[in-house]
Design an enzyme around this catalytic site. Structure first.
Site, short mmCIF file in Angstrom:
data_model
loop_
_atom_site.label_atom_id
_atom_site.label_comp_id
_atom_site.label_asym_id
_atom_site.label_seq_id
_atom_site.Cartn_x
_atom_site.Cartn_y
_atom_site.Cartn_z
N GLY A 21 -39.24 3.39 31.27
CA GLY A 21 -38.85 2.95 29.91
C GLY A 21 -39.45 1.83 29.61
O GLY A 21 -40.03 1.27 30.38
N PHE A 22 -39.25 1.22 28.36
CA PHE A 22 -40.04 0.14 27.95
C PHE A 22 -39.64 -1.03 28.49
O PHE A 22 -40.65 -1.70 29.08
CB PHE A 22 -39.67 0.05 26.37
CG PHE A 22 -39.96 -0.92 25.67
CD1 PHE A 22 -41.29 -1.83 25.73
CD2 PHE A 22 -39.27 -1.95 24.64
CE1 PHE A 22 -41.44 -2.97 25.15
CE2 PHE A 22 -39.35 -2.83 23.92
CZ PHE A 22 -40.77 -3.59 24.23
N TYR A 163 -23.11 5.47 20.48
CA TYR A 163 -24.14 4.56 21.37
C TYR A 163 -23.66 3.44 21.55
O TYR A 163 -23.43 3.04 22.55
CB TYR A 163 -25.57 4.24 20.62
CG TYR A 163 -26.18 3.28 21.44
CD1 TYR A 163 -26.82 3.50 22.65
CD2 TYR A 163 -26.54 2.31 20.73
CE1 TYR A 163 -27.56 2.66 23.30
CE2 TYR A 163 -27.58 1.08 21.13
CZ TYR A 163 -28.00 1.50 22.50
OH TYR A 163 -28.78 0.48 23.09
N LYS A 167 -21.73 1.88 25.30
CA LYS A 167 -22.33 0.73 25.77
C LYS A 167 -20.92 -0.12 26.15
O LYS A 167 -20.97 -0.68 27.22
CB LYS A 167 -23.39 0.03 25.07
CG LYS A 167 -24.72 0.79 25.14
CD LYS A 167 -25.07 0.82 26.62
CE LYS A 167 -26.49 0.94 26.61
NZ LYS A 167 -27.07 0.95 27.89
#
Length: 347
Positions: A21-22, A163, A167
């Site tokens: 991932g980034f 989302y 988290k």
């Protein structure tokens, strides 16, 4: 270089989820450059162009001290096997189903990857009694909070998307594990991360892509949006320094310094990683225009469901714990991204 981590005092075996991932890619690059042994774990899901993920892993794979496992976080057997084989001292859990907007279309993906997947990582961390578990949360957990800049000691109970809710759930779960198993845990809340090798679903990527092709860009809330843009190199430097800032269960709650989010009952804390600078979206777009030498065709739109008008980090706890705070000016960061983008896509 010796790979016997017993002899090299400062060298660690570090397991990083989301390594393709980034953010995970940039963190692995930094850790490898410092001489650590890194095992990456990534699901290579097709939420965005998988070729970019393979490209990141290819670059990491050129380092002898990097190995990778491609599997989903929800696959408990694979998570267990990967961590059992590698025997990490530290786990940095960055992998997640990301994206505020996509969570409106496919909420179940967030429960699978973020809640179940994170639970699998926590269980493995507990079994291996790692010296520090670090996990990514998001500034989105601040939800409808209006007190700015956002501080870690504020209540954050008004999440606006699934989302953000997943988290927040992982923050609560990890606190329970830190308390029950004395597992030192640091959660970090990221603020709008950008930079080279960034995600194609992020605004900067979409804007640059559209502008180079002469397409209009969608600007929500008519541009009256503010974000605490954090350059990826600054972010991973902060994570690297937090690896060494291991939380310790306080002897008494009174021992906790004001402004520290350390739990009174567990070796657990949450830390903002942001630039501590509120940047207007329209100013950010101007910086892109400047870097590209192209004026954007602007399509102004109303606010999107689940979006917040502003984010702004109080990063003083990060600075107190590490002596460091992100500070790359957004114009500089945007220019670096544009250089990467043009080179990567030959545009």
């Amino acid at each position: 270089m010796s790979h016997d981590h017993e002899s090299a005092g400062s060298m660690k075996r570090i397991f990083v989820t989301g390594s393709a991932g980034f953010i995970g890619f940039h963190l692995c690059q930094l850790l490898l450059a410092e001489g650590h042994v890194v095992c990456g774990y990534d699901g290579m899901t097709d939420y965005y162009d998988v070729r970019i993920k393979h490209g990141r892993h290819r670059i990491l794979g050129e380092q002898g001290s990097f190995s990778a496992v491609e599997a989903l976080l929800e696959d408990r057997a694979r998570v267990d096997a990967a961590i059992d084989d590698f025997r990490p001292e530290v786990i940095v859990h960055l992998a997640a189903q990301a994206g505020v907007r996509y969570s409106l279309q496919n909420p179940r993906a967030y429960l699978d990857a973020n809640v179940i997947g994170t639970f699998n990582v926590m269980e493995a961390a507990r079994r291996h009694e790692v010296s520090h578990l670090l996990m990514a949360s998001t500034s989105s957990v601040y939800g409808a909070n209006t007190e700015m800049p956002f501080a870690e000691t504020e209540k954050a109970d008004t999440q606006l998307t699934i989302y953000a809710a997943t988290k927040k759930a992982t923050e609560s779960m990890s606190h329970a594990y830190a308390h029950l198993w004395n597992l030192p845990t640091t959660m970090f809340r990221f603020f709008t991360v950008y930079g080279p090798w960034g995600r194609p679903d992020l605004a900067l990527y979409k804007f640059v892509d559209a502008m180079l092709e002469g397409r209009p860009i969608d600007i929500y809330n008519h541009g009256e949006m503010y974000r605490d843009f954090t350059y990826v190199d600054d972010l991973v430097r902060a994570i690297r320094l937090l690896i060494d800032a291991v939380p310790v269960r306080p002897i008494t709650p009174e021992a906790i310094e004001p402004g520290d989010s350390l739990s009174p009952v567990a070796p657990w804390r949450v830390v903002n990683i942001g630039n501590s600078e509120k940047v207007r979206l329209l100013d950010f777009i101007e910086a892109i225009e400047e870097s590209l030498g192209i004026e954007a065709v602007r399509n102004y739109l109303p606010m999107q469901p689940g979006d917040v008008p502003a984010t702004w980090a109080d990063a003083s706890l990060l600075q107190r714990l590490t002596g460091y705070r992100p500070q790359t000016p957004y114009r500089e960061g945007v220019a670096a991204f544009v250089r990467w983008f043009r080179e990567y896509y030959q545009k």
